[in-house]
Design a protein around this motif. Structure first.
Motif, PDB file in Angstrom:
ATOM      1  N   ARG A 323      -7.845   8.535  -2.894  1.00  0.00           N
ATOM      2  CA  ARG A 323      -7.399   9.883  -2.535  1.00  0.00           C
ATOM      3  C   ARG A 323      -6.052   9.870  -1.823  1.00  0.00           C
ATOM      4  O   ARG A 323      -5.416  10.913  -1.669  1.00  0.00           O
ATOM      5  CB  ARG A 323      -8.446  10.566  -1.644  1.00  0.00           C
ATOM      6  N   LYS A 324      -5.616   8.689  -1.382  1.00  0.00           N
ATOM      7  CA  LYS A 324      -4.319   8.607  -0.693  1.00  0.00           C
ATOM      8  C   LYS A 324      -3.193   8.815  -1.699  1.00  0.00           C
ATOM      9  O   LYS A 324      -3.288   8.390  -2.847  1.00  0.00           O
ATOM     10  CB  LYS A 324      -4.175   7.248  -0.016  1.00  0.00           C
ATOM     11  N   PRO A 325      -2.103   9.456  -1.290  1.00  0.00           N
ATOM     12  CA  PRO A 325      -1.019   9.759  -2.234  1.00  0.00           C
ATOM     13  C   PRO A 325      -0.115   8.569  -2.532  1.00  0.00           C
ATOM     14  O   PRO A 325       0.718   8.639  -3.442  1.00  0.00           O
ATOM     15  CB  PRO A 325      -0.239  10.874  -1.522  1.00  0.00           C
ATOM     16  N   TYR A 326      -0.238   7.489  -1.787  1.00  0.00           N
ATOM     17  CA  TYR A 326       0.630   6.330  -2.016  1.00  0.00           C
ATOM     18  C   TYR A 326      -0.118   5.053  -1.639  1.00  0.00           C
ATOM     19  O   TYR A 326      -1.211   5.089  -1.081  1.00  0.00           O
ATOM     20  CB  TYR A 326       1.928   6.447  -1.206  1.00  0.00           C
ATOM     21  N   GLY A 327       0.510   3.932  -1.943  1.00  0.00           N
ATOM     22  CA  GLY A 327      -0.116   2.629  -1.705  1.00  0.00           C
ATOM     23  C   GLY A 327      -0.452   1.950  -3.020  1.00  0.00           C
ATOM     24  O   GLY A 327      -0.390   2.564  -4.093  1.00  0.00           O
ATOM     25  N   ILE A 328      -0.797   0.678  -2.944  1.00  0.00           N
ATOM     26  CA  ILE A 328      -1.141  -0.071  -4.147  1.00  0.00           C
ATOM     27  C   ILE A 328      -2.564  -0.599  -4.028  1.00  0.00           C
ATOM     28  O   ILE A 328      -2.970  -1.105  -2.971  1.00  0.00           O
ATOM     29  CB  ILE A 328      -0.132  -1.215  -4.415  1.00  0.00           C
ATOM     30  N   ILE A 329      -3.344  -0.444  -5.076  1.00  0.00           N
ATOM     31  CA  ILE A 329      -4.722  -0.925  -5.136  1.00  0.00           C
ATOM     32  C   ILE A 329      -4.801  -1.968  -6.235  1.00  0.00           C
ATOM     33  O   ILE A 329      -4.462  -1.681  -7.395  1.00  0.00           O
ATOM     34  CB  ILE A 329      -5.706   0.223  -5.402  1.00  0.00           C
ATOM     35  N   LEU A 330      -5.211  -3.164  -5.884  1.00  0.00           N
ATOM     36  CA  LEU A 330      -5.302  -4.268  -6.841  1.00  0.00           C
ATOM     37  C   LEU A 330      -6.760  -4.548  -7.182  1.00  0.00           C
ATOM     38  O   LEU A 330      -7.620  -4.543  -6.304  1.00  0.00           O
ATOM     39  CB  LEU A 330      -4.671  -5.538  -6.258  1.00  0.00           C
ATOM     40  N   ILE A 449       3.791  -6.836   1.216  1.00  0.00           N
ATOM     41  CA  ILE A 449       2.335  -6.858   1.044  1.00  0.00           C
ATOM     42  C   ILE A 449       1.674  -6.045   2.158  1.00  0.00           C
ATOM     43  O   ILE A 449       0.802  -5.207   1.914  1.00  0.00           O
ATOM     44  CB  ILE A 449       1.807  -8.312   1.056  1.00  0.00           C
ATOM     45  N   ALA A 450       2.102  -6.310   3.395  1.00  0.00           N
ATOM     46  CA  ALA A 450       1.482  -5.655   4.552  1.00  0.00           C
ATOM     47  C   ALA A 450       1.709  -4.153   4.551  1.00  0.00           C
ATOM     48  O   ALA A 450       0.815  -3.374   4.907  1.00  0.00           O
ATOM     49  CB  ALA A 450       2.021  -6.272   5.842  1.00  0.00           C
ATOM     50  N   SER A 451       2.879  -3.713   4.137  1.00  0.00           N
ATOM     51  CA  SER A 451       3.199  -2.287   4.239  1.00  0.00           C
ATOM     52  C   SER A 451       2.727  -1.479   3.037  1.00  0.00           C
ATOM     53  O   SER A 451       2.585  -0.258   3.128  1.00  0.00           O
ATOM     54  CB  SER A 451       4.717  -2.109   4.404  1.00  0.00           C
ATOM     55  N   SER A 452       2.466  -2.142   1.896  1.00  0.00           N
ATOM     56  CA  SER A 452       2.167  -1.404   0.671  1.00  0.00           C
ATOM     57  C   SER A 452       0.726  -1.511   0.204  1.00  0.00           C
ATOM     58  O   SER A 452       0.190  -0.565  -0.374  1.00  0.00           O
ATOM     59  CB  SER A 452       3.075  -1.899  -0.471  1.00  0.00           C
ATOM     60  N   LEU A 453       0.080  -2.665   0.430  1.00  0.00           N
ATOM     61  CA  LEU A 453      -1.240  -2.896  -0.141  1.00  0.00           C
ATOM     62  C   LEU A 453      -2.308  -2.078   0.598  1.00  0.00           C
ATOM     63  O   LEU A 453      -2.478  -2.205   1.802  1.00  0.00           O
ATOM     64  CB  LEU A 453      -1.573  -4.394  -0.086  1.00  0.00           C
ATOM     65  N   SER A 454      -3.024  -1.235  -0.151  1.00  0.00           N
ATOM     66  CA  SER A 454      -4.086  -0.419   0.450  1.00  0.00           C
ATOM     67  C   SER A 454      -5.440  -1.100   0.390  1.00  0.00           C
ATOM     68  O   SER A 454      -6.252  -0.978   1.307  1.00  0.00           O
ATOM     69  CB  SER A 454      -4.182   0.933  -0.268  1.00  0.00           C
ATOM     70  N   ALA A 455      -5.714  -1.791  -0.718  1.00  0.00           N
ATOM     71  CA  ALA A 455      -7.026  -2.422  -0.877  1.00  0.00           C
ATOM     72  C   ALA A 455      -6.990  -3.421  -2.018  1.00  0.00           C
ATOM     73  O   ALA A 455      -6.139  -3.335  -2.918  1.00  0.00           O
ATOM     74  CB  ALA A 455      -8.106  -1.379  -1.150  1.00  0.00           C
ATOM     75  N   VAL A 456      -7.942  -4.361  -1.961  1.00  0.00           N
ATOM     76  CA  VAL A 456      -8.136  -5.306  -3.065  1.00  0.00           C
ATOM     77  C   VAL A 456      -9.611  -5.241  -3.457  1.00  0.00           C
ATOM     78  O   VAL A 456     -10.494  -5.334  -2.599  1.00  0.00           O
ATOM     79  CB  VAL A 456      -7.762  -6.746  -2.673  1.00  0.00           C
ATOM     80  N   VAL A 457      -9.858  -5.073  -4.744  1.00  0.00           N
ATOM     81  CA  VAL A 457     -11.222  -5.086  -5.277  1.00  0.00           C
ATOM     82  C   VAL A 457     -11.377  -6.349  -6.115  1.00  0.00           C
ATOM     83  O   VAL A 457     -10.587  -6.587  -7.030  1.00  0.00           O
ATOM     84  CB  VAL A 457     -11.498  -3.844  -6.150  1.00  0.00           C
ATOM     85  N   ALA A 458     -12.362  -7.172  -5.788  1.00  0.00           N
ATOM     86  CA  ALA A 458     -12.658  -8.363  -6.595  1.00  0.00           C
ATOM     87  C   ALA A 458     -13.974  -8.122  -7.318  1.00  0.00           C
ATOM     88  O   ALA A 458     -14.906  -7.547  -6.751  1.00  0.00           O
ATOM     89  CB  ALA A 458     -12.755  -9.600  -5.710  1.00  0.00           C
ATOM     90  N   GLN A 459     -14.051  -8.568  -8.562  1.00  0.00           N
ATOM     91  CA  GLN A 459     -15.261  -8.264  -9.324  1.00  0.00           C
ATOM     92  C   GLN A 459     -15.547  -9.310 -10.387  1.00  0.00           C
ATOM     93  O   GLN A 459     -14.671 -10.078 -10.798  1.00  0.00           O
ATOM     94  CB  GLN A 459     -15.152  -6.884  -9.962  1.00  0.00           C
ATOM     95  N   ARG A 460     -16.817  -9.335 -10.808  1.00  0.00           N
ATOM     96  CA  ARG A 460     -17.284 -10.108 -11.957  1.00  0.00           C
ATOM     97  C   ARG A 460     -18.225  -9.209 -12.748  1.00  0.00           C
ATOM     98  O   ARG A 460     -18.783  -8.254 -12.208  1.00  0.00           O
ATOM     99  CB  ARG A 460     -18.077 -11.351 -11.534  1.00  0.00           C
ATOM    100  N   VAL A 518     -15.087  -5.000  -1.968  1.00  0.00           N
ATOM    101  CA  VAL A 518     -13.944  -4.111  -1.751  1.00  0.00           C
ATOM    102  C   VAL A 518     -13.375  -4.392  -0.367  1.00  0.00           C
ATOM    103  O   VAL A 518     -14.081  -4.254   0.638  1.00  0.00           O
ATOM    104  CB  VAL A 518     -14.359  -2.628  -1.861  1.00  0.00           C
ATOM    105  N   LEU A 519     -12.107  -4.805  -0.331  1.00  0.00           N
ATOM    106  CA  LEU A 519     -11.457  -5.175   0.923  1.00  0.00           C
ATOM    107  C   LEU A 519     -10.366  -4.151   1.248  1.00  0.00           C
ATOM    108  O   LEU A 519      -9.249  -4.238   0.724  1.00  0.00           O
ATOM    109  CB  LEU A 519     -10.852  -6.576   0.801  1.00  0.00           C
ATOM    110  N   PRO A 520     -10.664  -3.154   2.085  1.00  0.00           N
ATOM    111  CA  PRO A 520      -9.610  -2.245   2.544  1.00  0.00           C
ATOM    112  C   PRO A 520      -8.671  -2.988   3.507  1.00  0.00           C
ATOM    113  O   PRO A 520      -9.119  -3.814   4.308  1.00  0.00           O
ATOM    114  CB  PRO A 520     -10.378  -1.133   3.280  1.00  0.00           C
ATOM    115  N   VAL A 521      -7.385  -2.716   3.414  1.00  0.00           N
ATOM    116  CA  VAL A 521      -6.411  -3.429   4.249  1.00  0.00           C
ATOM    117  C   VAL A 521      -6.243  -2.669   5.565  1.00  0.00           C
ATOM    118  O   VAL A 521      -5.590  -1.626   5.620  1.00  0.00           O
ATOM    119  CB  VAL A 521      -5.065  -3.574   3.513  1.00  0.00           C
ATOM    120  N   SER A 522      -6.840  -3.210   6.615  1.00  0.00           N
ATOM    121  CA  SER A 522      -6.779  -2.595   7.941  1.00  0.00           C
ATOM    122  C   SER A 522      -5.505  -3.025   8.673  1.00  0.00           C
ATOM    123  O   SER A 522      -4.730  -3.869   8.193  1.00  0.00           O
ATOM    124  CB  SER A 522      -8.000  -3.021   8.758  1.00  0.00           C
TER     125      SER A 522
END
Length: 577
Positions: A323-330, A449-460, A518-522
């Protein structure tokens, strides 16, 4: 009085009104349906709450179409064979009775107008559809034409053997142009064309993601990858191997004269109402050219986020982040782990007429209404980075980059997220915390990385237990020890597994679901990223902040009876060793 939710799903409402299930049971089944993506009827049968025939009767009421209970010994084989086997298997239908110019067809989906129209054209009879269970239809088809290898394919192969010269034992010829002309002529023989069309059609109908055509010393092995696992389908005779390979290369617009170097091509086909793109790759081997085809069903719509298999905690975190208007989700994971499907589900959730969504992919795997989709073309110089630069001049709000492969693409994507864009992309690494050192190794500046990354999702992706042959059992000593080592109480515990049946081709599995983290970047994790902390340190911090790990999610699905311990060991635990 039952809540409105059951009556919005009419099947649940009908079963509830018939007294076959309780309100609580339907509610739990709906939750399971959202978690696994299965149909509601399959969930209820799997849980032992209703029988297949109960679902058939309920669907008959739901559709206002008569139903029929069929058994192989109750249907005249001559009547069943009024429809060609290929059509019966492709559309899962079979004639059960015939009167003058009317044919009664048992179907699970009696609203499939295309199938009905095709049967009417082929048989030149009016068709009256009736509802029957998928399992009963499949059993009747196998009883009529035989299970396993299709009788139609056997006939086609016999024709192919009669029409093709054995190139494998032919003497070398100095007339290269003549040899190529002969190879092309043989590859265009009707039996060869039908053989290739047959196994491609079967692969699509079985939901295969890949077809392998592998030359061996004693023949040419065709294998399908279904639900992430390869299975042998047919060993084609050695004499037709060259003609089969040449046919595939012609379909993919490849050079049939070039047999020493790998080649890549693409094929677009129509199977029933479905448009399927095929990425074709050849590789020279000792016994001949090997061909692998990746099937991309363009007619399949992206799943909703709640259908993918995320935990409640993970799903809530993803929905908050997108829902955030900016940031990168990997989204990270190995090839074939469903990363693109997850990203498209996110795009489906955020799209609306007020935002501009643009994608750059290799290739386009889903069609998303309301988005502008573009594909890279490396031969023409249109790389991810070049395309991404052009996209930034198209006033985008949301950008999907199919994959971050190099520093240039990563830098552009991360800077785009800093300038007010929401960016989605994928990355190859084992877990969520591993994305930080992976990006650093690619040359992305830690401050970016610190200023742009919002979250990382890892999956199988793990295979789910076949609902048709699901059974409960008590775990053995090794399984109990593994569960206990992960903090799970095994007293009185019963796990689920599939016995193996025709529905699942004897594997015990049908379909796949996600295990994920799901790892949100705090704020603290951003500080760690700037300081280039290791993946282990970042992971420990994320867990302390409440992240549920992929291992925990996997064991949760084992306890819920969604998948098996063997599958978790094969797909999840092995990556942690």
């Amino acid at each position: 009085m039952a809540s409105d939710v059951f009556y919005r799903n009419r099947l649940g409402g009908i079963l509830l009104a018939a007294g076959l299930v309780s309100e609580k049971e339907v509610e739990e089944a709906l939750e399971s349906q959202h978690r696994t993506g299965q149909r509601l009827g399959d969930v209820l049968v799997q849980e032992g709450l209703v029988q297949d025939e109960d679902i058939v009767e309920a669907r008959s009421l739901q559709l206002d179409i008569p139903h029929v209970h069929i058994a192989p010994d109750q249907v005249d084989p001559e009547v069943a064979r009024l429809v060609p086997e290929a059509i019966a298997r492709q559309y899962q239908l079979v004639p059960v009775s015939a009167k003058e110019d009317c044919l009664v067809i048992a179907m699970f989906d009696p609203l499939d107008v295309e199938a009905i129209d095709l049967v009417q054209r082929v048989t030149r009879r009016n068709v009256k559809p009736v509802v029957a269970s998928e399992r009963a239809i499949a059993a009747l088809i196998d009883a009529t034409w035989g299970g396993g290898q299709s009788a139609e394919l056997a006939e086609v192969l016999e024709e192919a053997m009669d029409s093709v010269t054995d190139l494998e034992v032919a003497e070398p010829s100095d007339d290269e142009d003549g040899d190529l002309a002969e190879a092309r002529r043989m590859s265009e023989q009707a039996p060869i064309v039908r053989t290739v069309n047959h196994f491609i059609r079967d692969a699509v109908n079985q939901g295969a993601s890949d077809i392998h055509v592998e030359p061996r010393h004693n023949g040419c092995q065709v294998r399908f990858r279904v639900d992430g696992a390869l299975r042998d389908v047919k060993l084609l005779p050695k004499p037709i191997q060259s003609a089969i390979i040449s046919r595939l290369k012609i379909m993919g617009d490849l050079d049939i004269a070039e047999k020493r170097l790998p080649q890549d091509g693409r094929i677009a086909i129509r199977v029933a109402r479905r448009t399927v793109d095929i990425r074709l790759s050849t590789l020279p081997t000792h016994h001949g050219e090997r061909v692998v085809m990746r099937l991309l069903d363009r007619s399949v719509n992206a799943l909703k986020l709640e259908q993918l298999g995320f935990s409640e905690q993970g799903l809530a975190a993803i929905r908050e982040l997108i829902r955030k208007p900016y940031g990168i989700i990997l989204v990270t994971g190995p090839t074939g782990s469903g990363k693109t499907t997850t990203l498209y589900s996110c795009l489906s959730e955020v799209r609306n007429p007020e935002i501009n969504i643009i994608t750059v992919e290799d290739p386009i795997e889903y069609e998303l209404e309301g988005a502008s989709q573009s594909a890279v073309n490396v031969k023409a110089g249109l790389t991810f980075a070049a395309q991404l630069r052009a996209i930034l001049r198209q006033d985008p709000d949301v950008i999907l980059v199919g994959e971050i492969r190099d520093q240039e693409t990563a830098d552009i994507a991360f800077r785009a997220s800093m300038t007010g864009h929401l960016v989605f992309s994928t990355l190859h690494c084992n877990d969520a915390a591993g994305a930080f050192p992976r990006l650093t190794d690619m040359g992305v500046e830690p401050f970016l990385i610190a200023s742009s990354l919002s979250a990382v999702v890892a999956q199988r992706l793990v295979r789910t237990i076949c609902p048709a042959c699901r059974e409960l059992y008590e775990p053995g000593p090794d399984e109990s020890a593994l569960l206990a080592a992960n903090g799970i109480d095994t007293d009185g515990l019963r796990l689920a597994r599939g016995r193996g049946c025709k529905t699942c081709a004897g594997t015990g599995y049908k379909g796949r679901t996600l295990v994920s983290e799901v790892l949100p970047v705090s704020r603290e994790i951003r500080r760690m990223a700037v300081q280039k902390e290791s993946a282990d340190v970042i992971r420990a911090r994320a867990v302390s902040e409440g992240m549920s790990t992929m291992r925990q999610d996997a064991f949760r699905k084992v306890l819920e009876g969604v998948t098996t311990l063997d599958e978790v060991c094969r797909k999840v635990l092995v990556t942690e060793e």
